[in-house]
Scaffold this motif. Structure first.
Motif, PDB file in Angstrom:
ATOM      1  N   ASP A 143       0.826  -1.207   0.000  1.00 16.05           N
ATOM      2  CA  ASP A 143       0.000   0.000   0.000  1.00 16.05           C
ATOM      3  C   ASP A 143       0.862   1.259   0.000  1.00 16.05           C
ATOM      4  OD1 ASP A 143      -2.120  -1.683   0.068  1.00 16.05           O
ATOM      5  OD2 ASP A 143      -2.756  -1.210   2.110  1.00 16.05           O
ATOM      6  N   GLU A 144       1.950   1.237   0.763  1.00 18.15           N
ATOM      7  CA  GLU A 144       2.816   2.411   0.861  1.00 18.15           C
ATOM      8  C   GLU A 144       3.395   2.776  -0.504  1.00 18.15           C
ATOM      9  OE1 GLU A 144       4.447   5.653   2.482  1.00 18.15           O
ATOM     10  OE2 GLU A 144       3.147   4.238   3.550  1.00 18.15           O
ATOM     11  N   LYS A 145       3.833   1.788  -1.240  1.00 22.85           N
ATOM     12  CA  LYS A 145       4.410   2.056  -2.560  1.00 22.85           C
ATOM     13  C   LYS A 145       3.342   2.494  -3.549  1.00 22.85           C
ATOM     14  CE  LYS A 145       8.481  -0.866  -2.043  1.00 22.85           C
ATOM     15  NZ  LYS A 145       9.219  -2.066  -2.509  1.00 22.85           N
ATOM     16  N   LYS A 146       2.145   1.958  -3.406  1.00 23.31           N
ATOM     17  CA  LYS A 146       1.054   2.404  -4.276  1.00 23.31           C
ATOM     18  C   LYS A 146       0.760   3.888  -4.064  1.00 23.31           C
ATOM     19  CE  LYS A 146      -1.395  -1.967  -4.865  1.00 23.31           C
ATOM     20  NZ  LYS A 146      -2.630  -2.735  -4.604  1.00 23.31           N
ATOM     21  N   VAL A 147       0.768   4.316  -2.800  1.00 19.18           N
ATOM     22  CA  VAL A 147       0.512   5.730  -2.503  1.00 19.18           C
ATOM     23  C   VAL A 147       1.623   6.592  -3.087  1.00 19.18           C
ATOM     24  CG1 VAL A 147       0.327   7.445  -0.669  1.00 19.18           C
ATOM     25  CG2 VAL A 147      -0.864   5.258  -0.454  1.00 19.18           C
ATOM     26  N   LEU A 148       2.870   6.151  -2.949  1.00 19.61           N
ATOM     27  CA  LEU A 148       3.994   6.908  -3.510  1.00 19.61           C
ATOM     28  C   LEU A 148       3.901   6.985  -5.029  1.00 19.61           C
ATOM     29  CD1 LEU A 148       6.955   5.558  -1.330  1.00 19.61           C
ATOM     30  CD2 LEU A 148       5.907   7.825  -1.216  1.00 19.61           C
ATOM     31  N   MET A 149       3.530   5.873  -5.656  1.00 20.87           N
ATOM     32  CA  MET A 149       3.368   5.870  -7.108  1.00 20.87           C
ATOM     33  C   MET A 149       2.230   6.792  -7.532  1.00 20.87           C
ATOM     34  SD  MET A 149       3.925   1.856  -8.137  1.00 20.87           S
ATOM     35  CE  MET A 149       3.552   2.152  -9.867  1.00 20.87           C
ATOM     36  N   ALA A 150       1.122   6.740  -6.790  1.00 22.61           N
ATOM     37  CA  ALA A 150      -0.015   7.608  -7.107  1.00 22.61           C
ATOM     38  C   ALA A 150       0.360   9.071  -6.968  1.00 22.61           C
ATOM     39  CB  ALA A 150      -1.195   7.277  -6.189  1.00 22.61           C
ATOM     40  N   ASP A 151       1.118   9.397  -5.920  1.00 17.88           N
ATOM     41  CA  ASP A 151       1.584  10.771  -5.713  1.00 17.88           C
ATOM     42  C   ASP A 151       2.425  11.224  -6.900  1.00 17.88           C
ATOM     43  OD1 ASP A 151       2.274  13.003  -3.465  1.00 17.88           O
ATOM     44  OD2 ASP A 151       4.079  12.508  -4.621  1.00 17.88           O
ATOM     45  N   SER A 152       3.353  10.355  -7.351  1.00 21.39           N
ATOM     46  CA  SER A 152       4.228  10.699  -8.475  1.00 21.39           C
ATOM     47  C   SER A 152       3.436  10.846  -9.767  1.00 21.39           C
ATOM     48  CB  SER A 152       5.305   9.620  -8.621  1.00 21.39           C
ATOM     49  OG  SER A 152       6.123   9.879  -9.738  1.00 21.39           O
ATOM     50  N   ILE A 153       2.529   9.903 -10.020  1.00 16.18           N
ATOM     51  CA  ILE A 153       1.740   9.958 -11.260  1.00 16.18           C
ATOM     52  C   ILE A 153       0.841  11.188 -11.272  1.00 16.18           C
ATOM     53  CG2 ILE A 153      -0.141   8.811 -12.528  1.00 16.18           C
ATOM     54  CD1 ILE A 153       1.157   6.134 -11.717  1.00 16.18           C
ATOM     55  N   GLU A 177      -8.191 -10.214 -30.622  1.00 22.00           N
ATOM     56  CA  GLU A 177      -8.955 -10.014 -31.855  1.00 22.00           C
ATOM     57  C   GLU A 177     -10.278  -9.296 -31.623  1.00 22.00           C
ATOM     58  OE1 GLU A 177     -10.821 -14.561 -31.797  1.00 22.00           O
ATOM     59  OE2 GLU A 177      -9.536 -13.902 -33.428  1.00 22.00           O
ATOM     60  N   ASP A 178     -10.762  -9.269 -30.365  1.00 24.43           N
ATOM     61  CA  ASP A 178     -12.027  -8.611 -30.076  1.00 24.43           C
ATOM     62  C   ASP A 178     -11.840  -7.181 -29.583  1.00 24.43           C
ATOM     63  OD1 ASP A 178     -10.910  -9.192 -27.669  1.00 24.43           O
ATOM     64  OD2 ASP A 178     -12.573 -10.389 -26.896  1.00 24.43           O
ATOM     65  N   GLY A 179     -10.606  -6.629 -29.741  1.00 26.18           N
ATOM     66  CA  GLY A 179     -10.362  -5.244 -29.370  1.00 26.18           C
ATOM     67  C   GLY A 179     -10.045  -5.018 -27.917  1.00 26.18           C
ATOM     68  N   ILE A 180      -9.953  -6.099 -27.134  1.00 23.36           N
ATOM     69  CA  ILE A 180      -9.550  -6.001 -25.734  1.00 23.36           C
ATOM     70  C   ILE A 180      -8.025  -6.056 -25.665  1.00 23.36           C
ATOM     71  CG2 ILE A 180      -9.671  -7.134 -23.471  1.00 23.36           C
ATOM     72  CD1 ILE A 180     -12.231  -5.788 -24.281  1.00 23.36           C
ATOM     73  N   PHE A 181      -7.452  -5.431 -24.651  1.00 26.30           N
ATOM     74  CA  PHE A 181      -5.998  -5.390 -24.513  1.00 26.30           C
ATOM     75  C   PHE A 181      -5.593  -6.025 -23.176  1.00 26.30           C
ATOM     76  CE2 PHE A 181      -7.181  -2.073 -27.397  1.00 26.30           C
ATOM     77  CZ  PHE A 181      -6.192  -2.086 -28.377  1.00 26.30           C
ATOM     78  N   GLN A 182      -4.660  -6.943 -23.257  1.00 18.41           N
ATOM     79  CA  GLN A 182      -4.169  -7.638 -22.065  1.00 18.41           C
ATOM     80  C   GLN A 182      -2.908  -6.942 -21.553  1.00 18.41           C
ATOM     81  OE1 GLN A 182      -2.043 -11.478 -22.458  1.00 18.41           O
ATOM     82  NE2 GLN A 182      -3.688 -12.331 -21.173  1.00 18.41           N
ATOM     83  N   ILE A 183      -2.896  -6.628 -20.266  1.00 15.84           N
ATOM     84  CA  ILE A 183      -1.746  -5.963 -19.661  1.00 15.84           C
ATOM     85  C   ILE A 183      -0.618  -6.974 -19.458  1.00 15.84           C
ATOM     86  CG2 ILE A 183      -0.897  -4.685 -17.654  1.00 15.84           C
ATOM     87  CD1 ILE A 183      -3.800  -3.779 -17.169  1.00 15.84           C
ATOM     88  N   LEU A 184       0.558  -6.623 -19.952  1.00 13.64           N
ATOM     89  CA  LEU A 184       1.751  -7.442 -19.735  1.00 13.64           C
ATOM     90  C   LEU A 184       2.690  -6.793 -18.727  1.00 13.64           C
ATOM     91  CD1 LEU A 184       2.525  -8.529 -23.414  1.00 13.64           C
ATOM     92  CD2 LEU A 184       1.049  -9.638 -21.721  1.00 13.64           C
ATOM     93  N   ALA A 185       2.627  -5.492 -18.625  1.00 12.84           N
ATOM     94  CA  ALA A 185       3.417  -4.757 -17.624  1.00 12.84           C
ATOM     95  C   ALA A 185       2.648  -3.490 -17.280  1.00 12.84           C
ATOM     96  CB  ALA A 185       4.804  -4.406 -18.163  1.00 12.84           C
ATOM     97  N   GLY A 186       2.355  -3.299 -15.992  1.00 14.50           N
ATOM     98  CA  GLY A 186       1.679  -2.074 -15.593  1.00 14.50           C
ATOM     99  C   GLY A 186       0.339  -2.262 -14.916  1.00 14.50           C
ATOM    100  N   ASN A 187       0.112  -3.406 -14.265  1.00 12.67           N
ATOM    101  CA  ASN A 187      -1.156  -3.621 -13.562  1.00 12.67           C
ATOM    102  C   ASN A 187      -1.369  -2.596 -12.456  1.00 12.67           C
ATOM    103  OD1 ASN A 187      -2.434  -6.312 -14.572  1.00 12.67           O
ATOM    104  ND2 ASN A 187      -0.272  -6.808 -14.329  1.00 12.67           N
ATOM    105  N   THR A 188      -0.319  -2.294 -11.697  1.00  9.19           N
ATOM    106  CA  THR A 188      -0.453  -1.342 -10.590  1.00  9.19           C
ATOM    107  C   THR A 188      -0.682   0.070 -11.119  1.00  9.19           C
ATOM    108  OG1 THR A 188       0.980  -2.694  -9.197  1.00  9.19           O
ATOM    109  CG2 THR A 188       0.641  -0.413  -8.522  1.00  9.19           C
TER     110      THR A 188
END
Length: 348
Positions: free
Chosen positions: A88-98, A113-124
């Motif tokens: 949680d602490e790192k999420k808050v720091l990332m949110a602050d930076s973003i 093929e149906d226009g959906i995109f799968q995340i490979l890097a960047g879920n958080t």
């Protein structure tokens, strides 16, 4: 249709992160201007490695840059993303930076093929965008910058390798389980692609020694009970890797003998021992170590002659022991003396 594509997310919905994640109110205070900017020397968005290099190494291209609507994104399959959740602490720091500086590193996705995109890097990062959209209602957060690979341009194996590699280089800290999972995933990916000298390649890509890459791959294969012992520092990395090289059924039998296992004993079991002989070998080692130590009796002297050296040994020796003269490098001498002291003649 891509394999393993799941349209249901367990990680990136606002309703899932409002209270369970425990960061909503803290990010709300950032948005409201009630929290001062982070004073960390290193921003939470920085990487330990170059994502573009990883992508080109795995795929052979850098993809294309686009902005993808959040409602078209689905998370990485759990099977591919067994890394420790971001705190949680790192999420808050990332949110602050973003929120204050914008997104510095785009996410990486592949198109279905149906226009959906799968995340490979960047879920958080996507999770934070969803939360910022929920808190600010700004159009800015309806879409997120992404490196996009078009449908059919990368395989499941390549996608899985990207997930593992980017997690490995982007996380400031890696747990033992994270490191083992990432390196094992890389080893398997390289083997499938037909790469020779797999461990050398993993060592090069992850800035490791070849032996370390081998150890971590073996540690991934530990049964949970042994991994817990390793994680608690009750076994060292070499002994853990030796156990991980044996089949699961053998590990289970070894675990039943855990009360007598030590790093030294484990390393005395040769790595190439046939699985069905491992337990027998273990008990032979225990029996041998339990016998009273018989120190070699005798004395010796060395004499300098014009043609070299003359060594004379005095005293009665065991009938099954023969004298051997060794020339050892100084850096090897201490370890050799410690290991074979009971067999070495010491000059009075």
């Amino acid at each position: 249709m891509l394999k393993n594509f799941k349209a249901t997310s367990t990680k990136a919905q606002p309703k899932d992160i409002q209270h369970p994640v425990g960061v909503s109110e803290r990010i709300r205070s950032i948005v409201a201007g009630e929290t001062a900017p982070s004073s960390t020397d290193k921003t939470p968005q920085e990487n330990r490695g170059d994502v573009n290099t990883v992508l080109f190494d795995v795929i052979g291209s850098h993809g294309e840059f686009r902005s993808i609507p959040l409602n078209l994104l689905v998370p990485t399959p759990d099977e591919w993303n067994r890394f420790t959740p971001i705190s949680d602490e790192k999420k808050v720091l990332m949110a602050d930076s973003i929120y204050r500086n914008g997104l510095q590193q785009p996410i990486v996705v592949r198109e279905a093929e149906d226009g959906i995109f799968q995340i490979l890097a960047g879920n958080t990062r996507t999770e934070i965008y969803r939360l910022l959209l929920d808190l600010t209602h700004k159009d800015l957060y309806k879409s997120i910058p992404a490196v996009v690979y078009k449908h059919g341009t990368i395989t499941d194996d390549q996608a899985r390798e990207i997930v593992s590699d980017t997690n490995y280089i982007q996380r400031a800290e890696l747990s033992k389980s994270d490191r083992a999972f990432a390196i094992h995933t890389k080893v398997e990916a390289l083997r499938k692609s037909g790469i020779k000298k797999v461990f050398e390649k993993v060592a090069e890509d992850f800035n490791l020694k070849r032996s370390s890459a081998y150890y971590w791959d073996s540690i991934f294969k530990l049964i949970p009970e042994f991994f817990q012992l390793y994680e608690n520092d009750q076994l060292d990395i070499k002994a853990s890797a030796r156990i991980g090289g044996f089949p699961e059924n053998v590990q289970r039998k070894l675990y039943e003998e855990r009360d007598i296992l030590t790093n030294e004993i484990i390393m005395k079991i040769p790595a190439n021992t046939y699985p069905e002989l491992v337990i027998k070998k273990l008990h032979e080692i225990i029996d041998e170590m339990s016998r009273p130590v018989q120190k070699t009796q005798g004395n010796w002297s060395i004499h300098d002659t014009s043609s070299g050296y003359s060594i004379t040994i005095y005293g009665k020796q065991e009938s099954d022991r023969k004298p051997v003269l060794l020339f050892l490098p100084e850096k090897k001498l201490k370890g050799f003396m410690k290991k074979y002291d009971e067999y070495i003649l010491h000059q009075d």
